[in-house]
Scaffold this motif. Structure first.
Motif, PDB file in Angstrom:
ATOM      1  N   ASP A   1      -5.710 -21.156 -56.470  1.00  7.69           N
ATOM      2  CA  ASP A   1      -4.387 -20.532 -56.474  1.00  7.69           C
ATOM      3  C   ASP A   1      -3.893 -20.498 -55.036  1.00  7.69           C
ATOM      4  N   ILE A   2      -2.801 -21.198 -54.777  1.00  8.24           N
ATOM      5  CA  ILE A   2      -2.314 -21.313 -53.400  1.00  8.24           C
ATOM      6  C   ILE A   2      -0.907 -20.733 -53.281  1.00  8.24           C
ATOM      7  N   ILE A   3      -0.623 -20.201 -52.102  1.00  9.43           N
ATOM      8  CA  ILE A   3       0.700 -19.686 -51.772  1.00  9.43           C
ATOM      9  C   ILE A   3       1.141 -20.334 -50.474  1.00  9.43           C
ATOM     10  N   ARG A   4       2.427 -20.212 -50.169  1.00 13.18           N
ATOM     11  CA  ARG A   4       2.936 -20.667 -48.881  1.00 13.18           C
ATOM     12  C   ARG A   4       3.476 -19.457 -48.135  1.00 13.18           C
ATOM     13  N   ALA A   5       2.889 -19.203 -46.971  1.00 11.21           N
ATOM     14  CA  ALA A   5       3.335 -18.072 -46.161  1.00 11.21           C
ATOM     15  C   ALA A   5       4.712 -18.351 -45.593  1.00 11.21           C
ATOM     16  N   SER A   6       5.354 -17.311 -45.058  1.00  6.30           N
ATOM     17  CA  SER A   6       6.720 -17.459 -44.546  1.00  6.30           C
ATOM     18  C   SER A   6       6.798 -18.438 -43.387  1.00  6.30           C
ATOM     19  N   ASN A   7       5.677 -18.692 -42.684  1.00  6.50           N
ATOM     20  CA  ASN A   7       5.677 -19.666 -41.591  1.00  6.50           C
ATOM     21  C   ASN A   7       5.474 -21.090 -42.084  1.00  6.50           C
ATOM     22  N   GLY A   8       5.387 -21.270 -43.414  1.00  5.36           N
ATOM     23  CA  GLY A   8       5.250 -22.603 -44.000  1.00  5.36           C
ATOM     24  C   GLY A   8       3.830 -23.028 -44.262  1.00  5.36           C
ATOM     25  N   GLN A   9       2.846 -22.259 -43.845  1.00  5.33           N
ATOM     26  CA  GLN A   9       1.450 -22.640 -44.028  1.00  5.33           C
ATOM     27  C   GLN A   9       0.978 -22.301 -45.437  1.00  5.33           C
ATOM     28  N   PHE A  10       0.251 -23.275 -46.047  1.00  2.62           N
ATOM     29  CA  PHE A  10      -0.358 -23.030 -47.351  1.00  2.62           C
ATOM     30  C   PHE A  10      -1.672 -22.284 -47.158  1.00  2.62           C
ATOM     31  N   MET A  11      -1.933 -21.342 -48.073  1.00  5.64           N
ATOM     32  CA  MET A  11      -3.143 -20.537 -48.014  1.00  5.64           C
ATOM     33  C   MET A  11      -3.708 -20.388 -49.423  1.00  5.64           C
ATOM     34  N   VAL A  12      -5.026 -20.258 -49.503  1.00  5.93           N
ATOM     35  CA  VAL A  12      -5.702 -20.076 -50.791  1.00  5.93           C
ATOM     36  C   VAL A  12      -5.844 -18.590 -51.077  1.00  5.93           C
ATOM     37  N   LEU A  13      -5.331 -18.196 -52.214  1.00  7.18           N
ATOM     38  CA  LEU A  13      -5.420 -16.800 -52.626  1.00  7.18           C
ATOM     39  C   LEU A  13      -6.711 -16.529 -53.391  1.00  7.18           C
ATOM     40  N   SER A  14      -7.141 -17.486 -54.196  1.00 10.76           N
ATOM     41  CA  SER A  14      -8.389 -17.336 -54.946  1.00 10.76           C
ATOM     42  C   SER A  14      -8.892 -18.706 -55.374  1.00 10.76           C
ATOM     43  N   ASP A  15     -10.214 -18.793 -55.561  1.00 10.21           N
ATOM     44  CA  ASP A  15     -10.860 -20.023 -56.033  1.00 10.21           C
ATOM     45  C   ASP A  15     -11.251 -19.858 -57.492  1.00 10.21           C
ATOM     46  N   ARG A  16     -11.066 -20.920 -58.276  1.00 10.80           N
ATOM     47  CA  ARG A  16     -11.436 -20.922 -59.689  1.00 10.80           C
ATOM     48  C   ARG A  16     -12.514 -21.979 -59.890  1.00 10.80           C
ATOM     49  N   THR A  17     -13.762 -21.527 -59.981  1.00  7.63           N
ATOM     50  CA  THR A  17     -14.892 -22.451 -60.039  1.00  7.63           C
ATOM     51  C   THR A  17     -15.634 -22.417 -61.363  1.00  7.63           C
ATOM     52  N   GLN A  18     -15.317 -21.475 -62.246  1.00  2.60           N
ATOM     53  CA  GLN A  18     -16.087 -21.314 -63.477  1.00  2.60           C
ATOM     54  C   GLN A  18     -15.524 -22.197 -64.590  1.00  2.60           C
ATOM     55  N   VAL A  19     -14.418 -21.814 -65.174  1.00  7.28           N
ATOM     56  CA  VAL A  19     -13.759 -22.620 -66.220  1.00  7.28           C
ATOM     57  C   VAL A  19     -12.260 -22.592 -65.920  1.00  7.28           C
ATOM     58  N   PRO A  20     -11.815 -23.353 -64.929  1.00  7.85           N
ATOM     59  CA  PRO A  20     -10.404 -23.279 -64.515  1.00  7.85           C
ATOM     60  C   PRO A  20      -9.470 -23.571 -65.680  1.00  7.85           C
ATOM     61  N   SER A  21      -8.562 -22.664 -65.941  1.00  8.39           N
ATOM     62  CA  SER A  21      -7.616 -22.836 -67.036  1.00  8.39           C
ATOM     63  C   SER A  21      -6.267 -23.284 -66.507  1.00  8.39           C
ATOM     64  N   GLY A  22      -5.468 -23.852 -67.385  1.00  6.67           N
ATOM     65  CA  GLY A  22      -4.092 -24.189 -67.042  1.00  6.67           C
ATOM     66  C   GLY A  22      -3.788 -25.655 -66.912  1.00  6.67           C
TER      67      GLY A  22
END
Length: 870
Positions: A172-193
């Motif tokens: 799950d990634i977001i983009r901070a106000s300075n334009g940088q992408f950051m990871v909010l959480s990792d999905r390593t078990q059974v990634p859905s979606g």
């Protein structure tokens, strides 16, 4: 899928941007932090073409396209479930018409960071379940592993195929106000979606085909082709054509639609835990013809539910002995069991040093700043800054929402601080990030479509490929349900977007085709059918036919209520009503009370009858039967065609939406609904008859319908004709022929004369009549002879023997003598029908015992008031 992203208090909104059309009046939530517009309000370059095409369409056309997208979602049955919500089953998928647009160069940067991250997490899993260097060297606190419920001790020492633990990874990634992408959480078990991402793409590419082509959107098919090839390569045996199954928790899981959709798209068998069994350290699929070896399990069941023998003992979702088979190396599981340990938020703060140790590199894509309170320095910082941080459990916890310090009172902050001090190792705190926002298309009544700025999070997917990982050129973008909502969550009313990665040049067409590396052996079989699926298809056929029989009988009643001649023959209506309600007698002496004659004006009788028919609490009623049909259709999403699903969806929706408060003069409204339902049942039967290959699936669906129809005809004749008053016989015979849909056949054969023996012969003994009991029995016998058990031991199968006895019983019956009237009844006909019903029950019992091995209770030919068991 819950994401906790909150912006700090935002500054005053910018003035409306000068961009025309849909972008006009668009106000970003945060200055210079919007995906569509620049700080000065002008459109970003990669958005100009798309917005221009929306403007060219005009608001009316955009609204029409939006409704078209919603209709596609509804017809395709794209749904998700909400836990704890009684109305949460089959909630329609919420897809925004405006995709998230991203240039290819930006996505390449994202891909590089996520690829490195996937490699790191894969190495870390191998270490934690092997030498545990990370713990021995002090790079990772042991509490974050051994106190983590996601760490599966039985999996320690297991080496998965090719030493690859992480086959499908999501972030799950977001983009901070300075334009940088950051990871909010990792999905390593059974990634859905991933399946919803594909469905979003299909819906939007059909709704906005010109914009999709001209924007040069990168395709998703190559990603799923890689996924399929990766799973095939995991097979420890039978590599040329391995059996891969997709293991689902079942139809009540929140993303069950995705499981069924992916199974169909990838060409895998969708299974539940009780479809599989472990014998001699190997996993087998239980099918009608016996046990079939399984090579690879693509699981969507959480780690601790996968094996009730060595993990959570109360699980009914897993496969007893699965870890033993994995340990023996006879089956591969993707993702590897135990991979959920890395979903602990506390691990995020240790990834930079772990990356330097295992990969010799700096972490390219940072995580959102995270502090684990088990570290004294971090604990001190968190307690000092609690009012501006987001606090959540250190380990993955189901149903636990993050707590926002900025929203808490002084007392609540003090209580939270006290809980953290008591168990600091159980908590982490994360920085609140000022994030970019994305445009969402909304429609207020009267104002038409307009665009609003919302928070968003992108779930990006990677699949193992050789020694590295391939990044999906897209992802599942989720948006908040309102501008003030702090959590991006589909479970809490949020929506989704398609994610368009815009290529630098034209994009070629690509579809998910089978690998051409080795020719596939030609086959005209449909594969062996799992016994549970056979059971579900059998009962789908029965419930659809049961509902159809109910509608035919009800339609005959209401049709007569609008006929002026009904007042002259009230017995017929009463007999039909008694047949509908399952009563065995017409009344005292077979004659109704004259005072019960119906009056079509001013009497509540018709309204009461409507209430009986559509009573939701009646287990034998129409609504309950349709609910059974819908539930079975949901389970069989990967087995029935899209057309069949749409037909059953329409039937369920029509019944659910019907208003039972019908006045006497609105009986035609009920008839209109019944006619519509009948058209739906006939359409479903046509799809099954003309589209399904004549394999085991079709046989069990058709056999269930045949058994139910034979039982319905036998009950109808018994309730309507065994004690029929000779004075009313002509009217009763006419009604029975109408309900059985045999009026035209009878008239052609016998002209206008209605005779009891002729009607009974047509409905019971005529093997050329598709509505006759004899026709159903002949078809059932044919099905039973073609099934595996019958082919192996034709003389030892009680189901086939019962069918043969019933066919002989009806074929040898003296219909003329059976219809002789003795006082006020026909004992010969009553005995014939009783014997036939018993043999139908014997067939149903034997089919259940022979083919549905997971059923715990045998069943006779159950009546409309009884539920399915097993």
């Amino acid at each position: 899928m819950t994401v906790d992203v909150k912006d700090p208090p935002r500054p005053a909104p910018l003035p409306p941007p000068p961009a025309p059309g849909f972008a006009a009046g668009y106000v970003p939530r945060t200055a210079n932090a919007d995906e569509m517009v620049e700080a000065d309000g002008s459109l970003r370059p990669h958005w100009r073409m798309f917005v221009s095409m929306l403007d060219d369409m005009g608001r009316a056309e955009v609204t029409r396209r939006w409704e078209q997208a919603r209709r596609i979602i509804r017809e395709n049955g794209i749904t998700h479930n909400v836990y704890g919500d009684p109305n949460g089953l089959d909630r329609p998928w919420n897809l925004d018409l405006i995709p998230l647009l991203m240039p290819a160069d930006q996505w390449r940067t994202v891909g590089q960071g996520l690829t490195q991250r996937a490699r790191l997490l894969d190495r870390l899993l191998a270490d934690l379940y092997g030498p545990a260097e990370s713990i021995a060297l002090g790079l990772l606190p042991p509490e974050l592993v051994y106190a983590n419920t996601g760490y599966l001790r039985p999996c320690h020492g297991i080496r998965p195929p090719k030493d690859r633990w992480l086959h499908l990874y999501a972030a799950d990634i977001i983009r901070a106000s300075n334009g940088q992408f950051m990871v909010l959480s990792d999905r390593t078990q059974v990634p859905s979606g991933a399946g919803y991402t594909l469905e979003n793409r299909i819906v939007l590419s059909r709704t906005l085909p010109t914009a999709f082509r001209q924007c040069n959107v990168q395709r998703l098919a190559a990603f799923f082709m890689t996924l399929r090839q990766t799973l095939v390569n995991l097979a420890p045996a039978n590599r040329e054509n391995p059996r891969v199954v997709l293991l689902t928790p079942g139809p009540y899981n929140e993303t069950y639609f995705e499981h069924a959709y992916l199974a169909r798209y990838l060409g895998y068998t969708l299974v539940q835990g009780n479809d599989l069994t472990v014998r001699d350290g190997k996993v087998f699929l239980k099918t009608l013809s016996g046990l079939q070896r399984v090579d690879v399990i693509f699981r969507r069941v959480d780690d601790d539910y996968c094996d009730p023998l060595e993990l959570f003992g109360g699980s009914f979702l897993g496969v007893p002995g699965l870890i033993e088979a994995v340990r023996e190396g006879t089956v591969a599981v993707a993702n590897a069991l135990g991979s959920g340990v890395l979903q602990a938020p506390a691990i995020l703060s240790f990834l930079p040093q772990l990356c330097r140790h295992f990969l010799g590199e700096e972490l390219l894509m940072p995580s959102v700043q995270t502090w684990w309170c088990g570290d004294p320095n971090s604990l001190s910082y968190v307690l000092d800054n609690l009012s501006r941080l987001v606090v959540k459990p250190a380990y993955p916890t189901r149903g636990s929402d993050p707590e926002f310090g900025t929203e808490m009172t002084r007392d609540r902050l003090a209580q939270l601080a006290s809980r953290i001090r008591a168990h600091p190792d159980r908590y982490v705190a994360q920085e609140q990030i000022e994030t970019h926002n994305a445009p969402v298309l909304l429609s207020d009544q009267g104002s038409g479509p307009h665009v609003q700025s919302r928070r968003f999070v992108v779930r990006s997917y990677l699949v193992a490929d050789g020694n590295g990982y391939d990044v999906m050129p897209g992802g599942l973008t989720r948006v908040t349900g309102s501008t003030d909502t702090l959590i991006v969550s589909l479970q809490q009313g949020g929506g989704s977007k398609d994610t368009w990665i815009l290529s630098d040049g034209p994009v070629g067409d690509l579809t998910l085709l089978a690998s051409a590396s080795q020719p596939v052996e030609l086959s005209r079989g449909g594969g062996d059918l799992p016994s549970r699926v056979a059971d579900d298809l059998y009962w789908l056929g029965r419930y659809v036919q049961r509902a159809e029989s109910y509608v035919r009988l009800t339609r005959a009643i209401f049709g007569r209520l609008t006929d002026p001649s009904v007042i002259e023959s009230p017995t017929t209506i009463e007999a039909l009503v008694h047949a509908l309600l399952g009563r065995s007698k017409l009344g005292v002496g077979g004659k109704p009370d004259p005072s019960s004659n119906r009056r079509r004006q001013g009497a509540p009788t018709d309204r009461e009858l409507v209430g009986e028919v559509f009573n939701a609490a009646d287990r034998a009623g129409l609504r309950a039967t349709i609910r059974h049909v819908h539930a079975l259709a949901r389970v069989l999403r990967d087995r029935i065609s899209a057309d069949a699903w749409r037909i059953l969806q329409t039937i369920e929706r029509d019944v659910a939406d019907f208003n039972v408060n019908v006045d006497d003069d609105q009986v035609p409204t009920v008839l209109e609904l019944l006619n519509k339902l009948m058209s739906g049942f006939l359409a479903f039967g046509g799809v099954a008859a003309e589209s399904m290959t004549r394999g085991q699936s079709w046989r069990f669906l058709d056999m269930g319908a045949r058994l139910e129809r034979a039982g319905a005809i036998a009950r109808l004749v018994n309730l309507m004709l065994v004690e029929a008053d000779p004075a009313e016989e002509s009217s009763l015979l006419d009604a029975v022929l109408e309900v059985a849909d045999c009026s035209l056949t009878y008239r052609r054969r016998y002209l206008t004369q209605l005779e009891m023996p002729a009607v009974v012969d047509l409905l019971l003994a005529d093997e050329t009549n598709p509505r006759a009991v004899a026709f159903q029995v002949a078809a059932i016998e044919e099905h039973l002879r073609a099934l595996p058990h019958a082919a192996a031991h034709p003389r030892q199968n009680p189901d086939l023997q019962a069918a043969m006895r019933l066919r002989g019983l009806i074929g040898l019956a003296d219909i003329q003598s059976a219809c002789d009237l003795n006082a006020s009844t026909r004992p010969g006909l009553e005995k014939l029908l009783k014997d036939a019903t018993e043999q139908l029950g014997a067939i149903a019992d034997a089919v259940s015992q022979n083919y549905f091995s997971h059923a715990t209770v045998s069943r006779r030919l159950i009546g409309p008031g009884e539920d399915r068991v097993g």
